[in-house]
Design an enzyme around this catalytic site. Structure first.
Site, PDB file in Angstrom:
ATOM      1  N   CYS A  74      -0.356 -29.833  46.037  1.00  0.00           N
ATOM      2  CA  CYS A  74      -1.173 -29.298  45.169  1.00  0.00           C
ATOM      3  C   CYS A  74      -1.396 -30.207  44.199  1.00  0.00           C
ATOM      4  O   CYS A  74      -1.717 -31.210  44.559  1.00  0.00           O
ATOM      5  CB  CYS A  74      -0.216 -28.273  44.386  1.00  0.00           C
ATOM      6  N   ARG A 108       3.218 -26.076  42.566  1.00  0.00           N
ATOM      7  CA  ARG A 108       2.826 -24.977  43.457  1.00  0.00           C
ATOM      8  C   ARG A 108       2.909 -25.315  44.946  1.00  0.00           C
ATOM      9  O   ARG A 108       3.383 -24.205  45.640  1.00  0.00           O
ATOM     10  CB  ARG A 108       1.304 -24.605  43.410  1.00  0.00           C
TER      11      ARG A 108
END
Length: 114
Positions: A81, A86
């Protein structure tokens, strides 16, 4: 130096934390189709720049888990990410879906182009 740490676990499976050097060495496998490189950022972030060969699957999308079902669960999947939060979350999702070779690039896109 190759980093080989564990970022998360699910039902006994573990994701491996990898660095820029390891991701670079895996890009040939991505090109050949024997591994997948997943950018889990938003499409807007992806369109501003991505690691070559990456497929964009936004972890915030309602279809994220469904989109993963189209991938081979036995091939390596490298996640990234912007910086690592994430992708760590995505790693847990992949493991819970039965993916066997999950790699999490902790530095993410921020590290890639430094």
């Amino acid at each position: 130096m190759q980093v080989s740490l564990v970022c998360c676990q699910s039902a006994g499976a573990e994701a491996q934390i990898v660095n820029k050097e390891k991701v670079s060495s895996l890009l040939r496998q991505v090109e050949e189709g024997s591994a997948k490189l997943l950018d889990v950022r938003t499409p807007e972030e992806f369109n501003r720049g991505a690691i070559p060969g990456a497929l964009n699957l936004d972890i915030r999308s309602e279809e994220f888990s469904e989109q993963l079902e189209h991938l081979d669960k036995d091939k390596p999947v490298i996640l990234y990410c912007q910086s690592g939060f994430r992708s760590n979350k995505a790693a847990g999702i992949l493991l819970s879906l039965g993916f066997t070779q999950v790699l999490d690039y902790k530095g993410g896109y921020s590290d890639w182009y430094r």
